[in-house]
Scaffold this motif. Structure first.
Motif, PDB file in Angstrom:
ATOM      1  N   MET A 105       0.835  -1.203   0.000  1.00  0.00           N
ATOM      2  CA  MET A 105       0.000   0.000   0.000  1.00  0.00           C
ATOM      3  C   MET A 105       0.874   1.259   0.000  1.00  0.00           C
ATOM      4  O   MET A 105       0.625   2.216  -0.751  1.00  0.00           O
ATOM      5  N   VAL A 106       1.931   1.250   0.814  1.00  0.00           N
ATOM      6  CA  VAL A 106       2.836   2.402   0.880  1.00  0.00           C
ATOM      7  C   VAL A 106       3.594   2.547  -0.445  1.00  0.00           C
ATOM      8  O   VAL A 106       3.730   3.654  -0.982  1.00  0.00           O
ATOM      9  N   LYS A 107       4.098   1.434  -0.991  1.00  0.00           N
ATOM     10  CA  LYS A 107       4.844   1.501  -2.246  1.00  0.00           C
ATOM     11  C   LYS A 107       3.955   2.020  -3.384  1.00  0.00           C
ATOM     12  O   LYS A 107       4.390   2.832  -4.205  1.00  0.00           O
ATOM     13  N   GLN A 108       2.701   1.554  -3.411  1.00  0.00           N
ATOM     14  CA  GLN A 108       1.797   2.011  -4.461  1.00  0.00           C
ATOM     15  C   GLN A 108       1.470   3.494  -4.292  1.00  0.00           C
ATOM     16  O   GLN A 108       1.322   4.230  -5.276  1.00  0.00           O
ATOM     17  N   SER A 109       1.402   3.951  -3.039  1.00  0.00           N
ATOM     18  CA  SER A 109       1.104   5.354  -2.775  1.00  0.00           C
ATOM     19  C   SER A 109       2.181   6.270  -3.338  1.00  0.00           C
ATOM     20  O   SER A 109       1.905   7.415  -3.709  1.00  0.00           O
ATOM     21  N   PHE A 110       3.420   5.768  -3.395  1.00  0.00           N
ATOM     22  CA  PHE A 110       4.528   6.588  -3.870  1.00  0.00           C
ATOM     23  C   PHE A 110       4.822   6.379  -5.354  1.00  0.00           C
ATOM     24  O   PHE A 110       5.825   6.890  -5.854  1.00  0.00           O
ATOM     25  N   ALA A 111       3.949   5.638  -6.042  1.00  0.00           N
ATOM     26  CA  ALA A 111       4.103   5.532  -7.490  1.00  0.00           C
ATOM     27  C   ALA A 111       3.956   6.915  -8.125  1.00  0.00           C
ATOM     28  O   ALA A 111       4.634   7.251  -9.104  1.00  0.00           O
ATOM     29  N   LYS A 112       3.054   7.739  -7.538  1.00  0.00           N
ATOM     30  CA  LYS A 112       2.899   9.138  -7.925  1.00  0.00           C
ATOM     31  C   LYS A 112       2.875   9.950  -6.638  1.00  0.00           C
ATOM     32  O   LYS A 112       1.798  10.273  -6.119  1.00  0.00           O
ATOM     33  N   PRO A 113       4.052  10.277  -6.095  1.00  0.00           N
ATOM     34  CA  PRO A 113       4.116  10.893  -4.764  1.00  0.00           C
ATOM     35  C   PRO A 113       3.409  12.237  -4.642  1.00  0.00           C
ATOM     36  O   PRO A 113       3.011  12.625  -3.542  1.00  0.00           O
ATOM     37  N   LYS A 114       3.224  12.956  -5.770  1.00  0.00           N
ATOM     38  CA  LYS A 114       2.559  14.253  -5.700  1.00  0.00           C
ATOM     39  C   LYS A 114       1.045  14.156  -5.898  1.00  0.00           C
ATOM     40  O   LYS A 114       0.345  15.169  -5.850  1.00  0.00           O
ATOM     41  N   SER A 115       0.534  12.953  -6.124  1.00  0.00           N
ATOM     42  CA  SER A 115      -0.904  12.784  -6.281  1.00  0.00           C
ATOM     43  C   SER A 115      -1.604  12.982  -4.939  1.00  0.00           C
ATOM     44  O   SER A 115      -1.017  12.807  -3.874  1.00  0.00           O
ATOM     45  N   ARG A 116      -2.875  13.355  -4.986  1.00  0.00           N
ATOM     46  CA  ARG A 116      -3.618  13.613  -3.757  1.00  0.00           C
ATOM     47  C   ARG A 116      -4.089  12.307  -3.134  1.00  0.00           C
ATOM     48  O   ARG A 116      -4.411  11.342  -3.826  1.00  0.00           O
ATOM     49  N   LEU A 117      -4.145  12.308  -1.815  1.00  0.00           N
ATOM     50  CA  LEU A 117      -4.588  11.116  -1.094  1.00  0.00           C
ATOM     51  C   LEU A 117      -6.021  10.748  -1.461  1.00  0.00           C
ATOM     52  O   LEU A 117      -6.354   9.565  -1.590  1.00  0.00           O
ATOM     53  N   THR A 118      -6.873  11.749  -1.648  1.00  0.00           N
ATOM     54  CA  THR A 118      -8.266  11.456  -2.003  1.00  0.00           C
ATOM     55  C   THR A 118      -8.350  10.710  -3.328  1.00  0.00           C
ATOM     56  O   THR A 118      -9.164   9.792  -3.485  1.00  0.00           O
ATOM     57  N   ASP A 119      -7.495  11.076  -4.294  1.00  0.00           N
ATOM     58  CA  ASP A 119      -7.494  10.376  -5.578  1.00  0.00           C
ATOM     59  C   ASP A 119      -7.050   8.929  -5.401  1.00  0.00           C
ATOM     60  O   ASP A 119      -7.585   8.018  -6.051  1.00  0.00           O
ATOM     61  N   ARG A 120      -6.059   8.720  -4.538  1.00  0.00           N
ATOM     62  CA  ARG A 120      -5.587   7.359  -4.297  1.00  0.00           C
ATOM     63  C   ARG A 120      -6.678   6.523  -3.638  1.00  0.00           C
ATOM     64  O   ARG A 120      -6.888   5.364  -4.003  1.00  0.00           O
ATOM     65  N   LEU A 121      -7.398   7.092  -2.692  1.00  0.00           N
ATOM     66  CA  LEU A 121      -8.467   6.357  -2.015  1.00  0.00           C
ATOM     67  C   LEU A 121      -9.586   6.011  -2.991  1.00  0.00           C
ATOM     68  O   LEU A 121     -10.156   4.910  -2.931  1.00  0.00           O
ATOM     69  N   HIS A 122      -9.895   6.912  -3.903  1.00  0.00           N
ATOM     70  CA  HIS A 122     -10.924   6.618  -4.907  1.00  0.00           C
ATOM     71  C   HIS A 122     -10.456   5.484  -5.822  1.00  0.00           C
ATOM     72  O   HIS A 122     -11.269   4.647  -6.244  1.00  0.00           O
ATOM     73  N   SER A 123      -9.166   5.437  -6.137  1.00  0.00           N
ATOM     74  CA  SER A 123      -8.659   4.354  -6.984  1.00  0.00           C
ATOM     75  C   SER A 123      -8.760   3.009  -6.284  1.00  0.00           C
ATOM     76  O   SER A 123      -8.749   1.965  -6.930  1.00  0.00           O
ATOM     77  N   TRP A 124      -8.841   3.041  -4.952  1.00  0.00           N
ATOM     78  CA  TRP A 124      -9.028   1.813  -4.171  1.00  0.00           C
ATOM     79  C   TRP A 124     -10.518   1.522  -3.925  1.00  0.00           C
ATOM     80  O   TRP A 124     -10.871   0.702  -3.083  1.00  0.00           O
TER      81      TRP A 124
END
Length: 326
Positions: free
Chosen positions: A249-268
Motif C-alpha cells: 500500500m505504501v509503495k503504491q502510494s509513492f508511485a505518484k508521490p505528488k498525487s492527492r490522497l483522495t485520488d488514491r483512495l478513490h482508486s481503491w
C-alpha cells in the motif's frame, strides 16, 4: 567489497560500545569481516563475535584467529545476504539458514517487545544496496528470517545517499519515498558515525574505490547507522500477517508521490474517503509525500476496518513484490 582501514577500527569499537554497561557484552554477529581488521578491534573491546564470511580467501586467517582465542570468536562460512534463500533442499555455503545460524550461535527466540537478542554489524555492499535494505525491511515487518528471534539490532555502514533517504522529512518529493516511510515507522534510526570513503580500502583487482555517483544527494561518506526495530510496531491493526499488504500500500502510494490522497483512495474504490480523512484529521488536499509515516499506519488500520476495503485487492501485487524482493 569495502574493507575498513585500521585507523577506523577504534572509532567503530567506540560506537558499538555506546550505551553498553560494564557487565558482559552481548553477542555480536559480524558479516563479511574480510581480513578481520574490525574483528580484532571488536574482540579487544571484550565483545563475543560470530564472524560470517563468504569469501574463502579470508577464511583461513579468520579460522587461525578463532583457534588462538578461548571461545570469544566463532567463524562461519556464509553470506549474510544469502540468508534463507527461496530454494528447496539443503543449502550449500555460502547460503545459510537463519535457524541453523542462530542455533550455532546459541541465540534463542524472544518475544518482540523483549530486549534485543542479538546485535549485527557489517558494511552493506554497494552493489544492489537498495535491494538489500528492502529485503531486511520486508523480513522485519513479516517477522521472518533473523526477526523470528526478536528485535535484532542492525549496525550497518550504508552510503550517505541511502542514509539521506532513510531520514528524509515529509514534503521532500525527490527523497521522501516508500523506503523512508517504512524505515522510519519500523526502526529507531540512529547515526553513529560518518566516515569518508577514503578510510576504506577495496579488494577490487584494479584497487579503485567503486563510489556510487549521485547527482542530487550527498554521498561523500559511509554512514554507520543503528537500526533498532520499534517495540510498538505491531500495535493496532498492523501485524506480521498483513504487513506485506501494508508495505505494498505504501509503495503504491509513492508511485505518484505528488498525487492527492483522495485520488488514491478513490482508486481503491473507497467511497467514504472524505469521512475517513476527517476522522483521521488528514487534510483533503494532502499529497502522498506530505503524509508522515504514522499517518500511513493510521490510514492502513482504518482501511482494515472499512467495509469497502479488502486485502484481496492487493493480493497478486503483494505476492509479486515479495518474490522480486527475495
Amino acid at each position: 567489497r569495502f574493507i575498513a582501514c585500521p585507523q577506523l577500527a577504534r572509532t567503530v569499537r567506540r560506537c558499538l560500545r555506546r550505551g553498553a554497561g560494564p557487565g558482559p557484552q552481548p553477542l555480536l554477529l559480524e558479516f563479511a569481516p574480510g581480513p578481520g581488521i574490525l574483528t580484532r578491534s571488536l574482540l579487544d573491546a571484550g565483545l563475543r563475535v560470530v564472524a560470517l564470511e563468504s569469501n574463502s580467501d579470508f577464511l583461513r586467517d579468520l579460522k587461525s584467529l578463532e583457534n588462538s582465542l578461548d571461545g570469544q570468536l566463532k567463524v562461519i562460512h556464509g553470506d549474510f545476504f544469502r540468508l534463507d534463500p527461496l530454494t528447496k533442499g539443503a543449502l550449500k555455503p555460502p547460503a545459510v539458514s537463519s535457524d541453523k545460524l542462530f542455533e550455532t550461535m546459541g541465540v534463542a527466540a524472544v518475544p518482540w517487545r523483549a530486549d534485543t537478542p542479538l546485535k549485527i554489524f557489517g558494511i552493506v555492499p554497494q552493489q544492489l544496496e537498495r535491494n538489500r535494505l528492502w529485503r531486511l525491511l520486508f523480513a522485519m515487518y513479516e517477522c521472518s528470517s533473523i526477526y523470528r528471534y526478536g528485535r535484532v539490532e542492525l549496525n550497518l555502514f550504508i552510503s550517505e545517499k541511502e542514509y539521506t533517504v532513510l531520514t528524509a522529512e515529509p514534503g521532500r518529493s525527490k527523497i521522501y519515498q516508500a523506503l523512508t516511510v517504512l524505515a522510519q515507522l519500523g526502526y529507531e534510526i540512529e547515526l553513529l558515525h560518518k566516515e569518508p570513503w577514503s578510510s576504506f580500502a577495496t579488494n577490487l583487482k584494479n584497487g579503485g574505490l567503486a563510489i556510487p555517483k549521485t547527482g542530487r544527494l550527498p554521498n561523500d561518506h559511509l554512514c554507520l547507522v543503528r537500526l533498532t526495530p520499534q517495540q510498538n510496531l505491531f500495535t493496532g491493526g498492523l501485524k506480521p500477517s498483513n504487513a506485506s499488504t501494508f508495505i505494498f500500500m505504501v509503495k503504491q502510494s509513492f508511485a505518484k508521490p505528488k498525487s492527492r490522497l483522495t485520488d488514491r483512495l478513490h482508486s481503491w474504490s473507497l467511497d467514504n474517503s472524505d469521512k475517513l480523512l476527517k476522522a483521521l484529521e488528514i487534510p483533503k488536499n494532502a499529497a502522498m509525500y506530505n503524509l508522515y509515516p504514522e499517518d500511513y499506519k493510521r490510514l492502513f488500520e482504518a482501511l482494515q476496518n472499512s467495509d469497502m476495503f479488502a486485502e484481496t485487492f492487493f493480493h497478486d501485487e503483494v505476492l509479486a513484490s515479495t518474490r522480486i524482493t527475495n
